[in-house]
Design an enzyme around this catalytic site. Structure first.
Site, PDB file in Angstrom:
ATOM      1  N   ASP A 207       0.879  -1.159   0.000  1.00 45.22           N
ATOM      2  CA  ASP A 207       0.000   0.000   0.000  1.00 45.22           C
ATOM      3  C   ASP A 207       0.931   1.228   0.000  1.00 45.22           C
ATOM      4  O   ASP A 207       2.138   1.093   0.252  1.00 45.22           O
ATOM      5  CB  ASP A 207      -0.877  -0.055   1.264  1.00 45.22           C
ATOM      6  CG  ASP A 207      -1.671   1.211   1.474  1.00 45.22           C
ATOM      7  OD1 ASP A 207      -2.327   1.667   0.517  1.00 45.22           O
ATOM      8  OD2 ASP A 207      -1.635   1.765   2.596  1.00 45.22           O
TER       9      ASP A 207
ATOM     10  N   ARG B 256     -12.305   8.040  -1.686  1.00 39.49           N
ATOM     11  CA  ARG B 256     -12.567   9.437  -1.315  1.00 39.49           C
ATOM     12  C   ARG B 256     -14.049   9.644  -0.959  1.00 39.49           C
ATOM     13  O   ARG B 256     -14.381  10.214   0.080  1.00 39.49           O
ATOM     14  CB  ARG B 256     -12.185  10.349  -2.485  1.00 39.49           C
ATOM     15  CG  ARG B 256     -12.064  11.799  -2.121  1.00 39.49           C
ATOM     16  CD  ARG B 256     -11.663  12.603  -3.351  1.00 39.49           C
ATOM     17  NE  ARG B 256     -10.435  12.102  -3.976  1.00 39.49           N
ATOM     18  CZ  ARG B 256     -10.011  12.464  -5.193  1.00 39.49           C
ATOM     19  NH1 ARG B 256     -10.707  13.338  -5.908  1.00 39.49           N
ATOM     20  NH2 ARG B 256      -8.899  11.964  -5.689  1.00 39.49           N
TER      21      ARG B 256
ATOM     22  N   ASN C 237      -4.427   9.884  -6.317  1.00 37.91           N
ATOM     23  CA  ASN C 237      -3.230  10.727  -6.309  1.00 37.91           C
ATOM     24  C   ASN C 237      -1.939   9.918  -6.228  1.00 37.91           C
ATOM     25  O   ASN C 237      -0.851  10.502  -6.207  1.00 37.91           O
ATOM     26  CB  ASN C 237      -3.279  11.687  -5.114  1.00 37.91           C
ATOM     27  CG  ASN C 237      -4.377  12.723  -5.256  1.00 37.91           C
ATOM     28  OD1 ASN C 237      -4.325  13.567  -6.147  1.00 37.91           O
ATOM     29  ND2 ASN C 237      -5.397  12.639  -4.413  1.00 37.91           N
TER      30      ASN C 237
ATOM     31  N   ASP D 299      -0.117   5.094   1.034  1.00 37.14           N
ATOM     32  CA  ASP D 299      -0.347   6.056   2.119  1.00 37.14           C
ATOM     33  C   ASP D 299      -0.220   5.355   3.478  1.00 37.14           C
ATOM     34  O   ASP D 299      -1.006   4.462   3.799  1.00 37.14           O
ATOM     35  CB  ASP D 299      -1.759   6.653   2.010  1.00 37.14           C
ATOM     36  CG  ASP D 299      -1.959   7.469   0.730  1.00 37.14           C
ATOM     37  OD1 ASP D 299      -1.043   8.220   0.362  1.00 37.14           O
ATOM     38  OD2 ASP D 299      -3.044   7.354   0.128  1.00 37.14           O
TER      39      ASP D 299
ATOM     40  N   GLY E  92      -7.665   3.696   3.636  1.00 41.01           N
ATOM     41  CA  GLY E  92      -7.799   2.616   2.651  1.00 41.01           C
ATOM     42  C   GLY E  92      -9.045   2.685   1.796  1.00 41.01           C
ATOM     43  O   GLY E  92      -9.084   2.110   0.718  1.00 41.01           O
TER      44      GLY E  92
ATOM     45  N   ASP F 109      -1.549  -0.501   6.193  1.00 41.10           N
ATOM     46  CA  ASP F 109      -1.730   0.211   7.470  1.00 41.10           C
ATOM     47  C   ASP F 109      -3.206   0.417   7.801  1.00 41.10           C
ATOM     48  O   ASP F 109      -3.515   0.982   8.846  1.00 41.10           O
ATOM     49  CB  ASP F 109      -1.050   1.591   7.417  1.00 41.10           C
ATOM     50  CG  ASP F 109      -1.778   2.548   6.504  1.00 41.10           C
ATOM     51  OD1 ASP F 109      -2.168   2.131   5.386  1.00 41.10           O
ATOM     52  OD2 ASP F 109      -2.002   3.710   6.896  1.00 41.10           O
TER      53      ASP F 109
ATOM     54  N   SER G  83      -5.717   5.375  -3.718  1.00 43.05           N
ATOM     55  CA  SER G  83      -5.676   6.808  -4.007  1.00 43.05           C
ATOM     56  C   SER G  83      -5.501   7.113  -5.489  1.00 43.05           C
ATOM     57  O   SER G  83      -4.635   6.551  -6.160  1.00 43.05           O
ATOM     58  CB  SER G  83      -4.531   7.451  -3.228  1.00 43.05           C
ATOM     59  OG  SER G  83      -4.392   8.807  -3.607  1.00 43.05           O
TER      60      SER G  83
HETATM   61  C1  BG6 Z   1      -6.099   5.680   0.405  1.00 42.99           C
HETATM   62  C2  BG6 Z   1      -6.096   6.415   1.714  1.00 42.99           C
HETATM   63  O1  BG6 Z   1      -4.798   5.289   0.094  1.00 42.99           O
HETATM   64  O2  BG6 Z   1      -6.620   6.486  -0.651  1.00 42.99           O
HETATM   65  C3  BG6 Z   1      -7.464   7.005   2.009  1.00 42.99           C
HETATM   66  O3  BG6 Z   1      -5.741   5.515   2.749  1.00 42.99           O
HETATM   67  C4  BG6 Z   1      -7.910   7.869   0.824  1.00 42.99           C
HETATM   68  O4  BG6 Z   1      -7.394   7.771   3.185  1.00 42.99           O
HETATM   69  C5  BG6 Z   1      -7.923   7.005  -0.422  1.00 42.99           C
HETATM   70  O5  BG6 Z   1      -9.197   8.407   1.062  1.00 42.99           O
HETATM   71  C6  BG6 Z   1      -8.381   7.770  -1.662  1.00 42.99           C
HETATM   72  O6  BG6 Z   1      -7.440   8.757  -1.956  1.00 42.99           O
HETATM   73  P1  BG6 Z   1      -7.642   9.912  -3.031  1.00 42.99           P
HETATM   74  O7  BG6 Z   1      -6.268  10.526  -3.116  1.00 42.99           O
HETATM   75  O8  BG6 Z   1      -8.059   9.274  -4.304  1.00 42.99           O
HETATM   76  O9  BG6 Z   1      -8.662  10.840  -2.495  1.00 42.99           O
HETATM   77 MG    MG Z   2      -2.684   3.129   3.644  1.00 40.46          MG
END
Ligand code: BG6
Ligand code: MG
Length: 214
Positions: free
Chosen positions: A8, A48, A117, A10, A45, A169, A115
């Site tokens: 993973d 959004r 991002n 984040d 995890g 995590d 994510s």
């Molecule tokens: C995960 C995070 O990796 O990605 C979450 O643990 C987050 O907290 C999720 O909400 C989505 O991320 P993003 O960047 O697409 O909003």
């Molecule tokens: Mg994580």
């Protein structure tokens, strides 16, 4: 026998989980919801929109789809601002060595982050080439705890799920890994991650020799 390790992002490779938290906390405070670290465990995890829905339900708040999309965008804009300053030095200690040691043992290495991002974070950290595959939130329909993301990573790596080990995590991430039929190392506290085969405090605490005993 473990033939692939899937990380993973984040909270496992870098502390961007903290930036998600402060951005959600800032948003929640705008409608008088006080987000606590315990609430935050539920947001790790998951997607959004799912995170936003959890926060709104904490305040018994109902909103239209348009309003929710606006709020999710607002949070994301803050998050994107926060992460622009991250640097390779912020990769958790021992992570790059762990990846190199896994490769030296002929173990494939993947990244699977919910994510959207994730590609930007990986670019800022300069570690894209370390991974044999990178799966992010734009490439899946169902986020963790659904196993889709890990199954896709295993498929791209060409390794059976039962031969994959996941580092997570998030409680939702541990559930996703187990639902995929994979082994899991939890990074954090046994309170949230107790279902994992092994729980360690920091990713860098994992010695590559432990792979053979998983
Ligand atoms: C995960 C995070 O990796 O990605 C979450 O643990 C987050 O907290 C999720 O909400 C989505 O991320 P993003 O960047 O697409 O909003
Ligand atoms: Mg994580």
């Amino acid at each position: 026998m473990i033939k692939a390790v899937i990380f993973d992002l984040d909270g496992v490779i870098i502390d961007t989980a903290h930036y998600h938290y402060i951005a959600w906390k800032r948003l929640a405070s705008e409608f008088a919801v006080t987000l606590t670290p315990a609430h935050n465990e539920l947001l790790k995890g998951v997607s959004r929109m799912r995170s936003l829905d959890i926060i709104l339900s904490l305040g018994n708040i109902e909103m239209s789809v348009e309003q929710r999309e606006q709020l999710a965008d607002k949070k994301n804009n803050w998050f994107v601002e926060y992460i622009e300053s991250i640097r390779p030095e912020e990769i958790f200690p021992g992570v790059v060595d762990l990846i190199k040691n896994l490769k030296a043992k002929n173990i494939k290495v993947g990244l699977a982050s919910s994510s959207k991002n994730a590609p930007r974070v990986i670019e800022l950290l300069g570690i894209a080439s370390e991974f044999d595959t990178i799966i992010d939130g734009t490439m899946i329909v169902h986020t963790k705890p659904d196993p889709e993301i890990f199954l896709l990573a295993a498929h791209k790596l060409g390794i059976k799920p039962s031969e994959c080990l996941v580092f997570e995590d998030a409680e939702a991430g541990v559930e996703a890994a187990l639902a995929a039929g994979m082994k899991c190392v939890g990074v954090g506290s046994p309170d949230q991650l107790g279902k994992a085969e092994l729980v360690i405090k920091n990713t860098g605490d994992f010695s590559v020799d432990l792979v053979d005993s998983m």
